[in-house]
Design a protein around this motif. Structure first.
Motif, PDB file in Angstrom:
ATOM      1  N   TRP A  30      26.722  49.982  -4.868  1.00 29.09           N
ATOM      2  CA  TRP A  30      26.109  48.717  -5.280  1.00 29.09           C
ATOM      3  C   TRP A  30      25.980  48.537  -6.790  1.00 29.09           C
ATOM      4  O   TRP A  30      25.599  47.455  -7.238  1.00 29.09           O
ATOM      5  CB  TRP A  30      24.726  48.576  -4.644  1.00 29.09           C
ATOM      6  CG  TRP A  30      23.745  49.632  -5.049  1.00 29.09           C
ATOM      7  CD1 TRP A  30      23.586  50.860  -4.500  1.00 29.09           C
ATOM      8  CD2 TRP A  30      22.775  49.552  -6.105  1.00 29.09           C
ATOM      9  NE1 TRP A  30      22.592  51.549  -5.141  1.00 29.09           N
ATOM     10  CE2 TRP A  30      22.069  50.778  -6.129  1.00 29.09           C
ATOM     11  CE3 TRP A  30      22.435  48.568  -7.039  1.00 29.09           C
ATOM     12  CZ2 TRP A  30      21.050  51.034  -7.042  1.00 29.09           C
ATOM     13  CZ3 TRP A  30      21.418  48.828  -7.942  1.00 29.09           C
ATOM     14  CH2 TRP A  30      20.741  50.047  -7.943  1.00 29.09           C
TER      15      TRP A  30
ATOM     16  N   THR B  69      24.414  43.508  -5.640  1.00 29.80           N
ATOM     17  CA  THR B  69      23.740  43.171  -4.405  1.00 29.80           C
ATOM     18  C   THR B  69      23.284  44.443  -3.727  1.00 29.80           C
ATOM     19  O   THR B  69      24.080  45.355  -3.513  1.00 29.80           O
ATOM     20  CB  THR B  69      24.699  42.404  -3.471  1.00 29.80           C
ATOM     21  OG1 THR B  69      25.141  41.227  -4.136  1.00 29.80           O
ATOM     22  CG2 THR B  69      24.012  42.032  -2.180  1.00 29.80           C
TER      23      THR B  69
ATOM     24  N   VAL C   4      22.377  42.636   1.799  1.00 30.01           N
ATOM     25  CA  VAL C   4      23.280  41.586   2.272  1.00 30.01           C
ATOM     26  C   VAL C   4      22.712  41.041   3.573  1.00 30.01           C
ATOM     27  O   VAL C   4      22.536  41.784   4.549  1.00 30.01           O
ATOM     28  CB  VAL C   4      24.698  42.143   2.496  1.00 30.01           C
ATOM     29  CG1 VAL C   4      25.619  41.054   3.031  1.00 30.01           C
ATOM     30  CG2 VAL C   4      25.249  42.724   1.204  1.00 30.01           C
TER      31      VAL C   4
ATOM     32  N   THR D  36      22.884  38.174   6.647  1.00 30.05           N
ATOM     33  CA  THR D  36      23.584  37.124   7.381  1.00 30.05           C
ATOM     34  C   THR D  36      22.658  36.645   8.503  1.00 30.05           C
ATOM     35  O   THR D  36      21.571  37.184   8.707  1.00 30.05           O
ATOM     36  CB  THR D  36      24.897  37.648   8.001  1.00 30.05           C
ATOM     37  OG1 THR D  36      24.582  38.494   9.122  1.00 30.05           O
ATOM     38  CG2 THR D  36      25.712  38.446   6.986  1.00 30.05           C
TER      39      THR D  36
ATOM     40  N   THR E  31      21.686  42.426   8.808  1.00 31.31           N
ATOM     41  CA  THR E  31      21.348  42.700   7.420  1.00 31.31           C
ATOM     42  C   THR E  31      21.884  44.085   7.058  1.00 31.31           C
ATOM     43  O   THR E  31      21.778  45.021   7.853  1.00 31.31           O
ATOM     44  CB  THR E  31      19.824  42.675   7.202  1.00 31.31           C
ATOM     45  OG1 THR E  31      19.337  41.370   7.517  1.00 31.31           O
ATOM     46  CG2 THR E  31      19.464  43.008   5.756  1.00 31.31           C
TER      47      THR E  31
ATOM     48  N   GLU F  70      30.543  48.935   4.123  1.00 37.37           N
ATOM     49  CA  GLU F  70      30.055  48.913   2.742  1.00 37.37           C
ATOM     50  C   GLU F  70      31.085  48.280   1.811  1.00 37.37           C
ATOM     51  O   GLU F  70      30.745  47.458   0.950  1.00 37.37           O
ATOM     52  CB  GLU F  70      29.756  50.347   2.313  1.00 37.37           C
ATOM     53  CG  GLU F  70      29.178  50.497   0.929  1.00 37.37           C
ATOM     54  CD  GLU F  70      28.919  51.965   0.611  1.00 37.37           C
ATOM     55  OE1 GLU F  70      27.809  52.269   0.150  1.00 37.37           O
ATOM     56  OE2 GLU F  70      29.817  52.799   0.827  1.00 37.37           O
TER      57      GLU F  70
ATOM     58  N   VAL G   4      31.286  44.294   2.668  1.00 40.54           N
ATOM     59  CA  VAL G   4      30.149  43.452   2.282  1.00 40.54           C
ATOM     60  C   VAL G   4      29.891  43.483   0.784  1.00 40.54           C
ATOM     61  O   VAL G   4      29.218  42.585   0.251  1.00 40.54           O
ATOM     62  CB  VAL G   4      28.865  43.829   3.052  1.00 40.54           C
ATOM     63  CG1 VAL G   4      29.083  43.716   4.552  1.00 40.54           C
ATOM     64  CG2 VAL G   4      28.356  45.210   2.667  1.00 40.54           C
ATOM     65  N   SER G   5      30.420  44.493   0.092  1.00 38.65           N
ATOM     66  CA  SER G   5      30.247  44.562  -1.360  1.00 38.65           C
ATOM     67  C   SER G   5      31.179  43.593  -2.092  1.00 38.65           C
ATOM     68  O   SER G   5      31.037  43.395  -3.297  1.00 38.65           O
ATOM     69  CB  SER G   5      30.506  45.983  -1.865  1.00 38.65           C
ATOM     70  OG  SER G   5      29.550  46.886  -1.353  1.00 38.65           O
TER      71      SER G   5
ATOM     72  N   PRO H 173      32.091  40.032  -1.015  1.00 44.04           N
ATOM     73  CA  PRO H 173      32.084  38.855  -0.140  1.00 44.04           C
ATOM     74  C   PRO H 173      33.147  37.838  -0.540  1.00 44.04           C
ATOM     75  O   PRO H 173      33.350  37.569  -1.722  1.00 44.04           O
ATOM     76  CB  PRO H 173      30.672  38.284  -0.329  1.00 44.04           C
ATOM     77  CG  PRO H 173      30.180  38.859  -1.621  1.00 44.04           C
ATOM     78  CD  PRO H 173      30.815  40.199  -1.746  1.00 44.04           C
TER      79      PRO H 173
ATOM     80  N   HIS I 147      31.734  36.837  10.482  1.00 45.92           N
ATOM     81  CA  HIS I 147      31.513  37.538   9.222  1.00 45.92           C
ATOM     82  C   HIS I 147      32.612  38.555   8.875  1.00 45.92           C
ATOM     83  O   HIS I 147      32.956  38.699   7.712  1.00 45.92           O
ATOM     84  CB  HIS I 147      30.157  38.250   9.254  1.00 45.92           C
ATOM     85  CG  HIS I 147      29.029  37.328   9.565  1.00 45.92           C
ATOM     86  ND1 HIS I 147      28.570  36.386   8.663  1.00 45.92           N
ATOM     87  CD2 HIS I 147      28.275  37.173  10.684  1.00 45.92           C
ATOM     88  CE1 HIS I 147      27.577  35.697   9.213  1.00 45.92           C
ATOM     89  NE2 HIS I 147      27.379  36.153  10.439  1.00 45.92           N
TER      90      HIS I 147
ATOM     91  N   ASN J 104      29.727  35.762   4.241  1.00 45.07           N
ATOM     92  CA  ASN J 104      28.274  35.771   4.479  1.00 45.07           C
ATOM     93  C   ASN J 104      27.857  34.587   5.326  1.00 45.07           C
ATOM     94  O   ASN J 104      28.440  33.535   5.252  1.00 45.07           O
ATOM     95  CB  ASN J 104      27.538  35.752   3.133  1.00 45.07           C
ATOM     96  CG  ASN J 104      26.146  36.289   3.260  1.00 45.07           C
ATOM     97  OD1 ASN J 104      25.468  36.009   4.251  1.00 45.07           O
ATOM     98  ND2 ASN J 104      25.709  37.049   2.283  1.00 45.07           N
TER      99      ASN J 104
END
Length: 227
Positions: free
Chosen positions: A70, A128, A131, A133, A137, A163, A166-167, A169, A214, A227
């Protein structure tokens, strides 16, 4: 003020580092183990991390990987490990520099200044840590996913894959990028691995796995998180 997070379990070395940095007007936080380091990194947002690899609760390389999930904060490793493969592992995990113990305090401070300069005047990248949605989460610091308030059990491979997605998007991550990152270069053509693991993630996270909202497939190219 430049803020430094020192991750080291030797109290005498911590004291020496804190004294030398505070007299030069650095803000300093100290963590004796990996879990504390990850909590402080999320709470205090340091500008540079000084990290020992030999921590009492986890290997420093795992701390590097967790941070790199992150944040792009510069990480300077301080370690008594001198073997080439140890250095390569730390640098491959995301460390920016590797300083072998014992070291010169002047040299360490020079490398610290260099790391801090590289981030001066650069707008911080979005970092972030949570995350969210409509269905689930993902907490990138705690390394867990929840759905309807319940923790979702993910294997290490499923987590690593999630990971990465979602890192970034909205960004297409190609089959090759995902395979090399999660399984290594030798598996870079095994797209069937991805199909299996993405299907597992969808079953665990999506409201309708057959029509995912997603974890999106880009046919023939890769996957994308929306997202």
């Amino acid at each position: 003020m430049t803020r430094v997070l020192v991750v080291e379990d030797d109290p005498q070395l911590v004291r020496a580092l804190v004294i030398n940095m505070e007299v030069r007007r650095y803000g300093v936080d100290a963590a004796p183990d990996g879990a504390t380091a990850l909590r402080l990194a999320a709470a205090r947002r340091p500008d540079v991390v000084l990290l020992d690899l030999g921590l009492p609760d986890m290997d420093g390389v795992d701390v590097i990987r967790a941070l790199r999930g992150w944040t792009r904060v510069p990480i300077l490793v301080l370690s008594a490990r001198q073997a080439s493969d140890e250095k390569v592992a730390a640098l491959d995990a995301g460390a920016d520099d590797y300083i072998t113990k014992p070291f010169s305090m002047d040299e360490l401070l020079a490398r610290l200044r260099a790391a801090a300069r590289r981030t001066e005047g650069v707008p911080p990248a979005p970092e972030t840590v949570l995350v969210v949605t409509e269905e689930f989460t993902v907490d990138l610091v705690a390394k867990k996913a929840t759905r309807a308030g319940r923790d979702i059990h993910l294997t290490p491979t499923e987590w690593h894959l999630l990971e990465i997605l979602v890192s970034h998007p909205g960004r297409l991550i190609t089959h090759r990028q995902l395979l090399e990152e999660v399984w290594g270069v030798s598996r870079s053509n095994k797209t069937n691995y991805l199909r299996v693991y993405v299907a597992q993630l969808r079953r665990k996270l999506e409201a309708d796995p057959s029509h995912p909202r997603h974890l999106i497939t880009e046919a023939g190219m890769g996957y994308r998180f929306e997202n």
